[in-house]
Design a protein around this motif. Sequence first.
Motif, PDB file in Angstrom:
ATOM      1  N   THR A  42      15.974 -28.661  12.643  1.00  0.00           N
ATOM      2  CA  THR A  42      15.774 -27.581  11.686  1.00  0.00           C
ATOM      3  C   THR A  42      17.007 -27.363  10.827  1.00  0.00           C
ATOM      4  OG1 THR A  42      16.584 -25.918  13.206  1.00  0.00           O
ATOM      5  CG2 THR A  42      14.214 -26.335  13.227  1.00  0.00           C
ATOM      6  N   VAL A  48      12.949 -30.167   9.552  1.00  0.00           N
ATOM      7  CA  VAL A  48      13.444 -31.335   8.828  1.00  0.00           C
ATOM      8  C   VAL A  48      13.147 -32.575   9.651  1.00  0.00           C
ATOM      9  CG1 VAL A  48      15.495 -32.536   8.003  1.00  0.00           C
ATOM     10  CG2 VAL A  48      15.265 -30.071   7.671  1.00  0.00           C
ATOM     11  N   ARG A 154      19.246 -38.598   7.717  1.00  0.00           N
ATOM     12  CA  ARG A 154      20.139 -37.562   7.205  1.00  0.00           C
ATOM     13  C   ARG A 154      21.595 -37.891   7.511  1.00  0.00           C
ATOM     14  NH1 ARG A 154      15.403 -36.709   6.131  1.00  0.00           N
ATOM     15  NH2 ARG A 154      14.469 -34.682   5.765  1.00  0.00           N
TER      16      ARG A 154
END
Length: 208
Positions: A42, A48, A154
């Motif tokens: 998150t 996410v 990410r």
Amino acid sequence: MKPLQYGLVGVVLGLGGVALLSYTGARHEASTTAPGTATSGTISGASVKIGGPFELVDHTGRVVHESDFRGKFLLVYFGYTFCPDVCPTELQDISMALDILGPRASIVQPLFITIDPERDTPEIMADYVSHFHPSLLGLTGTPEQIDTAARAYRVYYARDAETLEAQDNYLMTHSSIIFLISKKGEYLTHFGVASGPEEIAAKVGPYL
Ligand code: NI
């Protein structure tokens, strides 16, 4: 256990990494505060996704897709072979954790994805991964392919500003996170640089 069974730490430092060590350590972002990086499920309460499709080339020159690994758990680490300190330590931790898990680790595929594809050719990756666990797969690709994979996880990376003019001896700044991915390709958890092999094995084991 043979603690020094894996790793290039001593070798790499012996090649002149000592002078770099004092500041490169700070250039591995192990927390969720790294710029542009999310390591948990998150951000600010919003979900996410971590992980996702990629097409890369393994250290034998074979094209691989993220979907090829369905049915295996993945331990995914992004780094680069020229890294003087943290990357070899993290790969050593993964290798030792797999040894601790023993036969159960047969359904775990460790992946080392370079964020320095310009230097990390399949040949370079092959030599590098040979110093670690026999199941470790090194992955490289075009800069675009690496960017796609890093974005999926990410993971932040960039050429280190202080070594931009070092030509072939530049360093990279990058997130230093080990991701555990499920047999279905879903993010399960992650480990930072503070997690040693015992902790990794203890937390991965129950998933297997
Ligand atoms: Ni590194």
